[in-house]
Design an enzyme around this catalytic site. Structure first.
Site, short mmCIF file in Angstrom:
data_model
loop_
_atom_site.label_atom_id
_atom_site.label_comp_id
_atom_site.label_asym_id
_atom_site.label_seq_id
_atom_site.Cartn_x
_atom_site.Cartn_y
_atom_site.Cartn_z
N GLU A 187 -11.47 74.62 -13.47
CA GLU A 187 -12.57 74.47 -14.44
C GLU A 187 -13.58 73.41 -14.01
O GLU A 187 -13.96 72.55 -14.82
CB GLU A 187 -12.00 74.16 -15.83
CG GLU A 187 -11.04 75.24 -16.32
CD GLU A 187 -10.34 74.90 -17.63
OE1 GLU A 187 -10.65 73.85 -18.22
OE2 GLU A 187 -9.47 75.69 -18.05
N ASN A 228 -9.61 78.02 -10.00
CA ASN A 228 -9.24 78.68 -11.26
C ASN A 228 -10.23 78.30 -12.36
O ASN A 228 -10.58 77.12 -12.51
CB ASN A 228 -7.83 78.18 -11.65
CG ASN A 228 -7.19 78.96 -12.77
OD1 ASN A 228 -7.11 80.19 -12.72
ND2 ASN A 228 -6.71 78.26 -13.79
N HIS A 264 -8.86 84.32 -20.89
CA HIS A 264 -8.64 84.02 -22.31
C HIS A 264 -9.69 84.82 -23.11
O HIS A 264 -10.82 84.36 -23.31
CB HIS A 264 -8.78 82.52 -22.59
CG HIS A 264 -7.73 81.71 -21.91
ND1 HIS A 264 -6.39 81.80 -22.24
CD2 HIS A 264 -7.80 80.79 -20.91
CE1 HIS A 264 -5.69 80.96 -21.48
NE2 HIS A 264 -6.52 80.35 -20.67
N GLU A 292 -4.28 83.42 -16.66
CA GLU A 292 -3.91 82.86 -17.97
C GLU A 292 -4.22 83.85 -19.09
O GLU A 292 -4.73 83.48 -20.15
CB GLU A 292 -4.67 81.54 -18.23
CG GLU A 292 -4.48 80.50 -17.14
CD GLU A 292 -5.18 79.17 -17.44
OE1 GLU A 292 -5.59 78.93 -18.59
OE2 GLU A 292 -5.33 78.37 -16.50
N ASP A 294 -4.63 86.01 -22.20
CA ASP A 294 -4.25 86.27 -23.59
C ASP A 294 -5.45 86.87 -24.29
O ASP A 294 -6.59 86.66 -23.90
CB ASP A 294 -3.69 85.03 -24.32
CG ASP A 294 -4.52 83.77 -24.19
OD1 ASP A 294 -5.75 83.86 -24.03
OD2 ASP A 294 -3.94 82.67 -24.24
#
Ligand code: G3I
Length: 372
Positions: A187, A228, A264, A292, A294
Site C-alpha cells: 500500500e 501488494n 477487498h 486478500e 473478501d
C-alpha cells in the site's frame, strides 16, 4: 487415536495431496484431509463435515488446476482460541496456502529495537507445514502496524534506511525456506497514484520501495517478492501508476516477482477490467495473485445478496483461472466469524465463503463449481 495411526493418516494425507493431479484419485480424501489438521499426538478434534458427502476440498480442486487457494489467519486467537479447533480443521481441509493476517507485521515481529519475536508467526508456519500448506509472508514494509519505538524515535535518513534493510534481512532470513512469497511493500500509493505519505516515504522518498525489494532478495533469493495494494484490481488511475512503477523497477533489474491485488470488494463491485488488468501485469513477466479477497454485503445479508456475492467470487476465480500468471487466490480469513470487515465498514460484513458457524455459503459453492 494412537500416535501411529495419526502419523499414518498424516502421511497418507500428504501423499494424496502431493500426488493428486485430478479429482479421480481423491475419492477418499475427506478422511485423510481431516487428519491433516492434527498437529500433535493428542486426539484431533472431529472436523466439521465437508460441504456434502461427494465433494472434494477446494485445495484438491485448485491443485488439479495448477492454482493455490489460500486464507489468512492469526495465531493469536484464531488458531489457538476457544473455537480454534474448528478454525484449524476447516483451514487445513480446504486451503493449501496460509497468510498470517497480522503475525508477521512489523509491530508483531520487531516490538523493540533489535528485538525480534517470532512466536506467533512461527506457530503459523509450523501449522502450515504440518498440513502441507505453503506460506505467504505478509508484510515487510507498510505504513500501518509500526511500533512506537520506531515511529516516535528521532532518526536520520541513514538510520531509517539501515533499520529498514536490517528489519527485512532479519525477518526474511528467519523464514528463509519456509515462506514462498513475501508482500515486500504494501500500500505505498494513494488512490490517485501518487506516493503515499508515510513513515517510510517521509524519511526515504520513493527509493524505499527499491531498497526494500533489494534487501528482501538478498535475504532470500528464492522467495517471490510482491508489491501488494488495494484498488488496483481494475484498470484505473492507481493501477496505471503501479504498472508504471513496477515496469520501471523491472527495467532497472529490481527483483520484483509479482503483484498482489488485495481484492477487498463490495458486492457487485468486482471491476469488469480485472482480467485485462491481470494480463497487462503478467505481460511484464510478473506473477499476479489475489491476496486478500473478501466481498462484503450489507447486513443483514439475504439469500439475494449472498447469491450476488457468489457471482462475484465466481468472477474473481474465473479471471484467475483465465490468466496463467495468476497462481493463487487468498481470502482474508475464510469464515464470517473472524473478519476485519464489520469493524471497519459499519453495517457491512458476511464477506467470506463460510458463515460464522463454518457452514459453506453460496460463494463457496460457486468457487467449488468453477474449480471442479
Ligand atoms: O493484538 C491486539 C490485541 O492484543 C488487542 O487485545 C486487540 C484489541 O483491539 O487488538 C489486537 O490488535 C488488532 C489486530 O488486528 C489483531 O487482531 C488491532 O487492534 C487491529 O487494528 C488489527 O487489525 C488488522 C489490520 O490489518 C491493521 O490495520 C486486521 O486484523 C487485518 O485484517 C488488517 O489486514 C489488512 C492487511 O494487512 C493489508 N490490507 C488491508 C487489510 C485490512 O485492513
Amino acid at each position: 487415536m494412537s500416535r501411529a495411526v495419526i502419523l499414518h493418516a498424516r502421511r497418507a494425507c500428504r501423499d494424496l495431496l502431493s500426488g493428486a493431479r485430478g479429482a479421480a484419485g481423491c475419492l477418499a480424501i475427506a478422511g485423510a484431509l481431516a487428519a491433516c489438521g492434527a498437529d500433535s499426538a493428542t486426539t484431533p478434534p472431529p472436523p466439521p463435515p465437508p460441504p456434502s458427502s461427494d465433494t472434494f476440498a477446494l485445495r484438491i480442486l485448485a491443485d488439479a488446476r495448477g492454482k493455490r487457494v489460500g486464507a489468512a489467519g492469526d495465531a493469536g486467537f484464531r488458531l489457538t482460541g476457544s473455537d480454534g479447533n474448528q478454525f484449524r480443521s476447516v483451514l487445513a481441509r480446504e486451503y493449501n496456502l496460509l497468510t498470517p493476517e497480522n503475525d508477521m507485521k512489523f509491530d508483531h515481529v520487531h516490538p523493540a529495537q533489535g528485538t525480534f519475536r517470532y512466536t506467533g508467526a512461527d506457530s503459523l508456519v509450523a501449522f502450515a507445514e504440518a498440513n502441507n500448506m505453503k506460506v505467504r509472508g505478509h508484510t515487510l514494509v507498510w505504513h500501518q502496524q509500526l511500533p512506537s519505538w520506531l515511529t516516535n524515535g528521532t532518526w536520520t535518513q541513514n538510520d531509517v534506511s539501515l533499520m529498514l534493510q536490517d528489519h527485512i534481512k532479519q525477518v526474511v532470513e528467519h523464514f528463509k525456506g519456509h515462506v514462498v512469497a513475501w508482500d515486500v511493500v504494501n500500500e505505498a500509493l494513494n488512490d490517485d497514484g501518487t506516493l503515499r505519505s508515510s513513515f517510510w516515504s517521509n524519511y526515504l522518498g520513493r527509493g524505499y520501495i527499491e531498497t526494500a525489494f533489494t534487501a528482501a532478495h538478498l535475504a532470500d533469493p528464492d522467495a517471490v517478492l510482491f508489491y501488494n495494494d488495494y484498488n488496483i484490481e481494475g484498470v484505473n488511475q492507481k493501477s496505471d501508476s503501479v504498472y508504471a512503477m513496477v515496469q520501471a523497477l523491472k527495467l532497472r533489474g529490481v527483483p520484483i516477482g509479482g503483484i498482489g491485488m488485495q481484492g477487498h470488494f463490495q458486492v457487485n463491485g468486482v471491476p469488469s477490467t480485472l482480467q485485462q488488468n491481470m494480463e497487462r501485469f503478467a505481460a511484464l513477466g510478473l506473477k499476479v495473485e489475489i491476496t486478500e479477497l473478501d466481498i462484503r454485503v450489507s447486513l443483514p445479508s439475504t439469500s439475494a445478496s449472498l447469491n450476488a456475492q457468489a457471482d462475484d467470487y465466481r468472477k474473481v476465480f474465473q479471471a484467475c483461472l483465465n490468466v496463467n500468471a495468476c497462481d493463487a487466490i487468498i481470502t482474508w480469513g475464510f469464515t464470517d466469524r473472524f473478519s476485519w470487515v464489520p469493524s471497519v465498514f459499519s453495517g457491512w460484513g458476511d464477506a467470506l465463503p463460510f458463515d460464522a458457524a463454518y457452514v459453506h455459503k453460496p460463494a463457496y459453492t460457486a468457487i467449488y463449481s468453477l474449480l471442479k
